[in-house]
Design a protein around this motif. Structure first.
Motif, mmCIF file in Angstrom:
data_model
loop_
_atom_site.group_PDB
_atom_site.id
_atom_site.type_symbol
_atom_site.label_atom_id
_atom_site.label_comp_id
_atom_site.label_asym_id
_atom_site.label_seq_id
_atom_site.Cartn_x
_atom_site.Cartn_y
_atom_site.Cartn_z
ATOM 1 N N ARG A 19 0.853 -1.184 0.000
ATOM 2 C CA ARG A 19 0.000 0.000 0.000
ATOM 3 C C ARG A 19 0.892 1.239 0.000
ATOM 4 N NH1 ARG A 19 -3.316 -1.392 5.324
ATOM 5 N NH2 ARG A 19 -1.206 -1.069 6.009
ATOM 6 N N TRP A 20 0.416 2.286 -0.647
ATOM 7 C CA TRP A 20 1.154 3.548 -0.696
ATOM 8 C C TRP A 20 1.497 4.004 0.727
ATOM 9 C CZ3 TRP A 20 3.835 6.419 -3.850
ATOM 10 C CH2 TRP A 20 4.062 7.772 -3.546
ATOM 11 N N GLY A 21 0.565 3.836 1.632
ATOM 12 C CA GLY A 21 0.761 4.242 3.018
ATOM 13 C C GLY A 21 1.718 3.370 3.800
ATOM 14 N N ASP A 22 2.230 2.295 3.203
ATOM 15 C CA ASP A 22 3.198 1.434 3.882
ATOM 16 C C ASP A 22 4.574 2.078 3.979
ATOM 17 O OD1 ASP A 22 1.252 -0.521 4.101
ATOM 18 O OD2 ASP A 22 2.050 -1.769 2.485
ATOM 19 N N MET A 23 4.808 3.109 3.153
ATOM 20 C CA MET A 23 6.122 3.766 3.147
ATOM 21 C C MET A 23 6.285 4.644 4.378
ATOM 22 S SD MET A 23 7.047 4.957 -0.685
ATOM 23 C CE MET A 23 5.595 5.961 -0.867
ATOM 24 N N ASP A 24 7.522 4.783 4.815
ATOM 25 C CA ASP A 24 7.831 5.677 5.923
ATOM 26 C C ASP A 24 8.555 6.917 5.402
ATOM 27 O OD1 ASP A 24 10.473 4.857 5.482
ATOM 28 O OD2 ASP A 24 10.517 3.546 7.235
ATOM 29 N N ALA A 25 9.050 7.728 6.295
ATOM 30 C CA ALA A 25 9.699 8.985 5.922
ATOM 31 C C ALA A 25 10.981 8.768 5.111
ATOM 32 C CB ALA A 25 10.019 9.801 7.176
ATOM 33 N N TYR A 26 11.531 7.571 5.154
ATOM 34 C CA TYR A 26 12.751 7.268 4.405
ATOM 35 C C TYR A 26 12.458 6.788 2.984
ATOM 36 C CZ TYR A 26 14.928 7.599 8.970
ATOM 37 O OH TYR A 26 15.346 8.036 10.192
ATOM 38 N N GLY A 27 11.171 6.637 2.651
ATOM 39 C CA GLY A 27 10.790 6.247 1.300
ATOM 40 C C GLY A 27 10.790 4.752 1.046
ATOM 41 N N HIS A 28 10.898 3.953 2.107
ATOM 42 C CA HIS A 28 10.792 2.506 1.906
ATOM 43 C C HIS A 28 9.700 1.954 2.812
ATOM 44 C CE1 HIS A 28 14.000 2.849 5.047
ATOM 45 N NE2 HIS A 28 13.301 1.883 5.581
ATOM 46 N N VAL A 29 9.293 0.711 2.539
ATOM 47 C CA VAL A 29 8.226 0.090 3.321
ATOM 48 C C VAL A 29 8.693 -0.029 4.772
ATOM 49 C CG1 VAL A 29 6.811 -1.972 3.609
ATOM 50 C CG2 VAL A 29 7.295 -1.105 1.309
ATOM 51 N N ASN A 30 7.885 0.465 5.688
ATOM 52 C CA ASN A 30 8.207 0.508 7.106
ATOM 53 C C ASN A 30 8.306 -0.896 7.698
ATOM 54 O OD1 ASN A 30 7.113 0.679 10.094
ATOM 55 N ND2 ASN A 30 8.080 2.630 9.600
ATOM 56 N N LEU A 86 13.057 -1.960 0.830
ATOM 57 C CA LEU A 86 11.958 -2.327 -0.061
ATOM 58 C C LEU A 86 11.180 -1.062 -0.371
ATOM 59 C CD1 LEU A 86 10.243 -4.469 -1.494
ATOM 60 C CD2 LEU A 86 9.018 -4.777 0.673
ATOM 61 N N THR A 87 11.190 -0.651 -1.615
ATOM 62 C CA THR A 87 10.462 0.556 -1.998
ATOM 63 C C THR A 87 9.085 0.172 -2.504
ATOM 64 O OG1 THR A 87 11.453 0.489 -4.204
ATOM 65 C CG2 THR A 87 12.544 1.862 -2.564
ATOM 66 N N TYR A 88 8.155 1.100 -2.360
ATOM 67 C CA TYR A 88 6.790 0.869 -2.820
ATOM 68 C C TYR A 88 6.774 0.630 -4.327
ATOM 69 C CZ TYR A 88 2.108 1.671 -4.471
ATOM 70 O OH TYR A 88 0.910 1.537 -5.111
ATOM 71 N N ARG A 89 5.984 -0.314 -4.731
ATOM 72 C CA ARG A 89 5.702 -0.578 -6.144
ATOM 73 C C ARG A 89 4.213 -0.906 -6.229
ATOM 74 N NH1 ARG A 89 10.647 -1.146 -8.618
ATOM 75 N NH2 ARG A 89 12.367 -1.920 -7.367
#
Length: 160
Positions: A19-30, A86-89
């Motif tokens: 999910r787009w909202g899974d990313m944190d402030a560092y730009g990867h999946v939290n 892991l970055t959002y895709r």
């Protein structure tokens, strides 16, 4: 990671969306979202605990969905090692799932989370689940039918 998979029994491969909202402030999946993703993979592979959720697609191996009434499958422990960001895709992750330990009253599920584009292993993890009687809180033994169902999927632990 490939050596673990090569020496493991049958592996279930699950696709779990990010999910787009899974990313944190560092730009990867939290890291907390990785645990949610592991839960989704576990449910895709082994089914939701009996009596929960509505009808849908059958799991690959109905370990949890075929539990006797009054049985709870409770998380005892999580262990996660993050291997690469892991970055959002907008495509689902590929997650390999198998059983790394089968004991009298618990099962440990192993996972390798792969980037869906590069195939790179981003995380490896294990979750130990205990079976408990809902009314008494007592541990329940895994019966022969359940063991036979998951035995083909027993393989190496990811943390050896």
């Amino acid at each position: 990671m490939s050596e673990i998979l090569e020496e493991t029994g049958r592996v279930l491969t699950c696709k779990v969306g990010m999910r787009w909202g899974d990313m944190d402030a560092y730009g990867h999946v939290n890291n907390v979202e990785i645990l949610r993703i592991l839960e989704e993979a576990r449910i895709h592979a082994f089914g939701p605990p009996g009596g929960t959720g509505g009808p849908g697609q059958e799991p690959q191996v109905p370990l949890f969905s075929a539990l006797p009434a009054g049985t709870q499958a409770l998380v005892v422990e999580h262990r996660v090692r993050y291997l690469a960001p892991l970055t959002y895709r907008n495509i689902p992750l590929d997650i390999d799932v198998w059983v790394s330990s089968l004991k009298a009253a618990s099962v440990t599920i192993a996972y390798i989370v792969h980037d869906p584009v590069t195939g790179e292993a981003c995380a490896k993890a294990e979750t130990t689940i205990a079976f408990v009687a809902a009314d008494t809180g007592r541990l329940l033994r895994i019966h022969g039918e359940q063991k036979a169902l998951i035995r083909p999927f027993v393989g190496r632990p990811v943390f050896a």
